[in-house]
Design an enzyme around this catalytic site. Sequence first.
Site, PDB file in Angstrom:
ATOM      1  N   GLY A   1       7.657 -17.366  10.218  1.00 56.81           N
ATOM      2  CA  GLY A   1       7.091 -16.113   9.746  1.00 56.81           C
ATOM      3  C   GLY A   1       5.735 -16.273   9.103  1.00 56.81           C
ATOM      4  O   GLY A   1       4.719 -15.870   9.658  1.00 56.81           O
ATOM      5  N   HIS A   2       5.685 -16.898   7.921  1.00 47.94           N
ATOM      6  CA  HIS A   2       4.452 -16.922   7.126  1.00 47.94           C
ATOM      7  C   HIS A   2       3.278 -17.505   7.906  1.00 47.94           C
ATOM      8  O   HIS A   2       2.195 -16.898   7.975  1.00 47.94           O
ATOM      9  CB  HIS A   2       4.684 -17.709   5.844  1.00 47.94           C
ATOM     10  CG  HIS A   2       3.487 -17.769   4.950  1.00 47.94           C
ATOM     11  ND1 HIS A   2       3.152 -16.740   4.094  1.00 47.94           N
ATOM     12  CD2 HIS A   2       2.537 -18.717   4.798  1.00 47.94           C
ATOM     13  CE1 HIS A   2       2.046 -17.048   3.447  1.00 47.94           C
ATOM     14  NE2 HIS A   2       1.651 -18.249   3.850  1.00 47.94           N
TER      15      HIS A   2
ATOM     16  N   HIS B   1       9.996  -6.978   0.408  1.00 45.79           N
ATOM     17  CA  HIS B   1       9.378  -6.973   1.733  1.00 45.79           C
ATOM     18  C   HIS B   1      10.281  -6.187   2.689  1.00 45.79           C
ATOM     19  O   HIS B   1      10.188  -4.971   2.738  1.00 45.79           O
ATOM     20  CB  HIS B   1       9.043  -8.388   2.229  1.00 45.79           C
ATOM     21  CG  HIS B   1      10.020  -9.447   1.823  1.00 45.79           C
ATOM     22  ND1 HIS B   1      11.331  -9.462   2.219  1.00 45.79           N
ATOM     23  CD2 HIS B   1       9.849 -10.548   1.038  1.00 45.79           C
ATOM     24  CE1 HIS B   1      11.929 -10.528   1.732  1.00 45.79           C
ATOM     25  NE2 HIS B   1      11.069 -11.201   0.997  1.00 45.79           N
TER      26      HIS B   1
ATOM     27  N   ARG C   1       0.810  -1.216   0.000  1.00 48.79           N
ATOM     28  CA  ARG C   1       0.000   0.000   0.000  1.00 48.79           C
ATOM     29  C   ARG C   1       0.846   1.271   0.000  1.00 48.79           C
ATOM     30  O   ARG C   1       0.350   2.362  -0.258  1.00 48.79           O
ATOM     31  CB  ARG C   1      -0.919  -0.021   1.241  1.00 48.79           C
ATOM     32  CG  ARG C   1      -1.966   1.066   1.304  1.00 48.79           C
ATOM     33  CD  ARG C   1      -3.003   0.920   0.202  1.00 48.79           C
ATOM     34  NE  ARG C   1      -4.013   1.964   0.312  1.00 48.79           N
ATOM     35  CZ  ARG C   1      -5.170   1.840   0.952  1.00 48.79           C
ATOM     36  NH1 ARG C   1      -5.466   0.680   1.548  1.00 48.79           N
ATOM     37  NH2 ARG C   1      -6.039   2.823   1.006  1.00 48.79           N
TER      38      ARG C   1
ATOM     39  N   HIS D   1      14.693 -11.149   6.514  1.00 54.97           N
ATOM     40  CA  HIS D   1      15.397 -11.693   5.353  1.00 54.97           C
ATOM     41  C   HIS D   1      15.266 -10.701   4.203  1.00 54.97           C
ATOM     42  O   HIS D   1      14.371 -10.824   3.361  1.00 54.97           O
ATOM     43  CB  HIS D   1      14.778 -13.045   4.975  1.00 54.97           C
ATOM     44  CG  HIS D   1      15.509 -13.773   3.906  1.00 54.97           C
ATOM     45  ND1 HIS D   1      15.609 -15.151   3.887  1.00 54.97           N
ATOM     46  CD2 HIS D   1      16.164 -13.345   2.798  1.00 54.97           C
ATOM     47  CE1 HIS D   1      16.296 -15.536   2.816  1.00 54.97           C
ATOM     48  NE2 HIS D   1      16.629 -14.445   2.139  1.00 54.97           N
TER      49      HIS D   1
ATOM     50  N   THR E   1      10.572 -17.590  -2.249  1.00 54.31           N
ATOM     51  CA  THR E   1      10.945 -17.865  -0.873  1.00 54.31           C
ATOM     52  C   THR E   1      12.080 -18.879  -0.899  1.00 54.31           C
ATOM     53  O   THR E   1      12.380 -19.453  -1.954  1.00 54.31           O
ATOM     54  CB  THR E   1       9.748 -18.398  -0.067  1.00 54.31           C
ATOM     55  OG1 THR E   1      10.116 -18.540   1.315  1.00 54.31           O
ATOM     56  CG2 THR E   1       9.278 -19.737  -0.600  1.00 54.31           C
TER      57      THR E   1
ATOM     58  N   ARG F   1      15.861  -9.056   0.659  1.00 53.36           N
ATOM     59  CA  ARG F   1      16.246  -9.549  -0.659  1.00 53.36           C
ATOM     60  C   ARG F   1      16.637  -8.371  -1.537  1.00 53.36           C
ATOM     61  O   ARG F   1      16.263  -7.232  -1.250  1.00 53.36           O
ATOM     62  CB  ARG F   1      15.111 -10.377  -1.262  1.00 53.36           C
ATOM     63  CG  ARG F   1      14.960 -11.735  -0.569  1.00 53.36           C
ATOM     64  CD  ARG F   1      13.915 -12.601  -1.252  1.00 53.36           C
ATOM     65  NE  ARG F   1      14.021 -13.991  -0.813  1.00 53.36           N
ATOM     66  CZ  ARG F   1      13.410 -14.500   0.264  1.00 53.36           C
ATOM     67  NH1 ARG F   1      12.653 -13.714   1.021  1.00 53.36           N
ATOM     68  NH2 ARG F   1      13.564 -15.767   0.594  1.00 53.36           N
TER      69      ARG F   1
ATOM     70  N   GLU G   1      19.016 -12.951   7.946  1.00 55.47           N
ATOM     71  CA  GLU G   1      19.270 -14.050   7.019  1.00 55.47           C
ATOM     72  C   GLU G   1      19.183 -13.573   5.583  1.00 55.47           C
ATOM     73  O   GLU G   1      18.488 -12.607   5.270  1.00 55.47           O
ATOM     74  CB  GLU G   1      18.290 -15.210   7.267  1.00 55.47           C
ATOM     75  CG  GLU G   1      16.830 -14.882   7.065  1.00 55.47           C
ATOM     76  CD  GLU G   1      15.934 -16.084   7.314  1.00 55.47           C
ATOM     77  OE1 GLU G   1      16.272 -16.918   8.184  1.00 55.47           O
ATOM     78  OE2 GLU G   1      14.895 -16.184   6.646  1.00 55.47           O
TER      79      GLU G   1
ATOM     80  N   HIS H   1      11.077 -22.949   8.093  1.00 48.06           N
ATOM     81  CA  HIS H   1      10.384 -22.932   6.806  1.00 48.06           C
ATOM     82  C   HIS H   1       9.159 -23.837   6.864  1.00 48.06           C
ATOM     83  O   HIS H   1       9.268 -25.053   6.936  1.00 48.06           O
ATOM     84  CB  HIS H   1      11.266 -23.342   5.625  1.00 48.06           C
ATOM     85  CG  HIS H   1      10.772 -22.776   4.321  1.00 48.06           C
ATOM     86  ND1 HIS H   1      11.173 -21.547   3.858  1.00 48.06           N
ATOM     87  CD2 HIS H   1       9.870 -23.233   3.437  1.00 48.06           C
ATOM     88  CE1 HIS H   1      10.559 -21.287   2.706  1.00 48.06           C
ATOM     89  NE2 HIS H   1       9.747 -22.298   2.437  1.00 48.06           N
ATOM     90  N   ASP H   2       7.999 -23.210   6.849  1.00 53.10           N
ATOM     91  CA  ASP H   2       6.699 -23.883   6.854  1.00 53.10           C
ATOM     92  C   ASP H   2       6.390 -24.621   8.142  1.00 53.10           C
ATOM     93  O   ASP H   2       5.479 -25.466   8.177  1.00 53.10           O
ATOM     94  CB  ASP H   2       6.567 -24.838   5.653  1.00 53.10           C
ATOM     95  CG  ASP H   2       6.329 -24.083   4.351  1.00 53.10           C
ATOM     96  OD1 ASP H   2       6.134 -22.855   4.403  1.00 53.10           O
ATOM     97  OD2 ASP H   2       6.350 -24.716   3.278  1.00 53.10           O
TER      98      ASP H   2
END
Length: 237
Positions: A213-214, A50, A18, A43, A100, A45, A70, A190-191
């Site tokens: 995170g996610h 993000h 936004r 993290h 990801t 990139r 990371e 991760h997941d």
Amino acid sequence: MARLSVNINKIATLRNSRGGNNPNVVNVAIDCERFGAQGITVHPRPDERHIRYQDVLDLKKVVTTEFNLEGNPDERFIELVTRVRPEQVTLVPDAVDAITSNAGWDTIKHRLYLTNLVNRFKHLGTRVSIFVDADEQMVRGAKETGADRIELYTEPYAAQYAENREAAIEPFIRAAKLAQELGLGLNAGHDLSLENLRFFQQHIPGLLEVSIGHALISDALYFGLENTIQLYLKELE
């Protein structure tokens, strides 16, 4: 009890969609710590889709728990780590266009490169963790680099969990036991989710830290951030 480090990348994704500064990633990090998180992970990139590099600088000023930075160690990332000196840096072999993280390092092929990075970051007083698949050869290779820890890439475990959790966890148990034998600290991420986290931590010896995170941020949409962090901490008891 393994420590919970909350990855706040998804908060930055929402903000960036936004423009402006809502939600504020710095305030969210402070709240995560206040609600019980024992670390904050980011993290960045190269495209800054993000977490932005400026976010990392801003967060360093306020994070009072473990700050885990990371990413793929390109020159800009190396410069950022050198400037920020986080408590922990996690080296991840992301391709530039990766949505990801999707694989761990080949620690045999890249041993010299990783060894140089490990030495450089440890000289700063930063603990170094290497992101690896649950592969005993890769764990041994990580040890050869001089790294302090490894982070096990847990997406394959999460993907297989519903079908056969005992089979899903087996390679991770073997990798964890080897890490203990070699004197490597053990992280995972991760997941991992409320569905699969408890089983994982109950079966993985020597687990020190999970970075989530996610799933955690998604759960917070339903349960609220404070309650969600408490739910994850409960799974780690």
